[in-house]
Design an enzyme around this catalytic site. Sequence first.
Site: not given
Ligand code: NAD
Ligand code: DAU
Length: 377
Positions: A134-136, A187
């Site tokens: 992730t970019d975080e 991460k």
């Molecule tokens: P998500 O939370 O929707 O899904 C995670 C999946 O991993 C689920 O199906 C869960 O059952 C599985 N899982 C969790 N723990 C596990 C374990 N111990 N063993 C096997 N499976 C397990 O996540 P997402 O948003 O789809 O993110 C997927 C990946 O991409 C993550 O590694 C996250 O850090 C990365 N990522 C997410 C975002 C985003 O915006 N969502 C952005 C950048 C990177």
């Molecule tokens: O940048 C990549 C990341 O993006 C991934 O690595 C993470 O897995 C993914 O969850 C996401 O992280 P964020 O914390 O940015 O996403 P989230 O949807 O939780 O929140 C987006 C923004 O909105 C953040 O600034 C927090 C704000 N927010 C979020 C929620 C859930 C609110 O203001 N209210 C809310 O209820």
Amino acid sequence: MRTIIITGGAGFIGSHVVRLFVNKYPDYKIINLDKLTYAGNLANLKDIEHKPNYKFVKMDICDFRGVLKLMKDESVDGIIHLAAESHVDRSIKDPFTFAQTNVMGTLSLLQAAKAYWEALPEKYEGKRFYHISTDEVYGALQMTHPEGIEPPFTTKASSGTHHLAYGDKFFTEDLKYQPHSPYSAAKASSDHFVRAFHDTFGIPTIVTNCSNNYGPYQFPEKLIPLFINNIRHRKPLPVYGKGENVRDWLYVEDHARAIDLIFHKGTVAETYNIGGFNEWKNIDIIKVLINTVDRHLGRPEGADMDLITYVTDRAGHDLRYAIDSTKLQRELGWEPSLQFEEGIEKTVCWYLDNQYWLDNVTSGDYQKYYDNMYKNR
Ligand code: NAD
Ligand code: DAU
């Protein structure tokens, strides 16, 4: 013929990656390895679950012996690793689970891959361990005002693309890691282990760091699906702080396409940043969501603005994320296919058309899907 394990394939991004690979590569065997935590939902893959080149295995990535056995039994030659605990707010409440899954789970996969591949006659030849990050991990960027211009201002990426930005600094691949939340710290740690396994043992690894994804099948704890659902049901929209934080949004299918390209064409030991050059303040996105949902439900546009409720800020809330994905564009020719307005329209329509999916997830019924589909086979 290749056999690839995709971890976390029942989650949001993982399900799009599994679908893409199963449909695009009928001669590959795709094994979806997922523990099915609260975030895993096999209903996300209903359309491909009967395909002959798809297999689901319920397993915890921390189960080193289980993963090693699976790799041997299936002659696995690639891993695309997405399984993780992914929600920042949960990591603030329960950091242990994040360290366990994101760090120890990644280490367990690396050890299993090493143990299996290094014993083969061809060793690491043709093998790949692709870690999705992730970019975080880069921390937070400031909102800057170069030459006194109030953000957002138009800027030009080194690729030549013009886009709106809230600052003149971006996350590039060479930036120092500065994670702030337990999620991003875990991460970051897993990224370090992946690179260490390349440098120490020669495992052919790749790491990518992507910005915020949005689109269908995202668990409704994340901003966009949570707010679409709440607007529909006229429930309050909890905006953290002043809603001024900036995120860089990418449509999930564009991320899946990037993963496909990088898995096949990326250079071993490299890092690629993936992002949309698409920065938005939370409050501005929320207004777009309200207008779009209202329009689709036949309500006057903006009728639900009064649902906006400012609440206590998230602890350690990162101010701004902005990815520079020039390297990926320049070296592999990837770029996002969707404009944000188009992507948000598609996303809102998907959640409104698939209310049963949201209802199943919010009621918890989705967790019975595995029992019905797989346990009695
Ligand atoms: P998500 O939370 O929707 O899904 C995670 C999946 O991993 C689920 O199906 C869960 O059952 C599985 N899982 C969790 N723990 C596990 C374990 N111990 N063993 C096997 N499976 C397990 O996540 P997402 O948003 O789809 O993110 C997927 C990946 O991409 C993550 O590694 C996250 O850090 C990365 N990522 C997410 C975002 C985003 O915006 N969502 C952005 C950048 C990177
Ligand atoms: O940048 C990549 C990341 O993006 C991934 O690595 C993470 O897995 C993914 O969850 C996401 O992280 P964020 O914390 O940015 O996403 P989230 O949807 O939780 O929140 C987006 C923004 O909105 C953040 O600034 C927090 C704000 N927010 C979020 C929620 C859930 C609110 O203001 N209210 C809310 O209820």
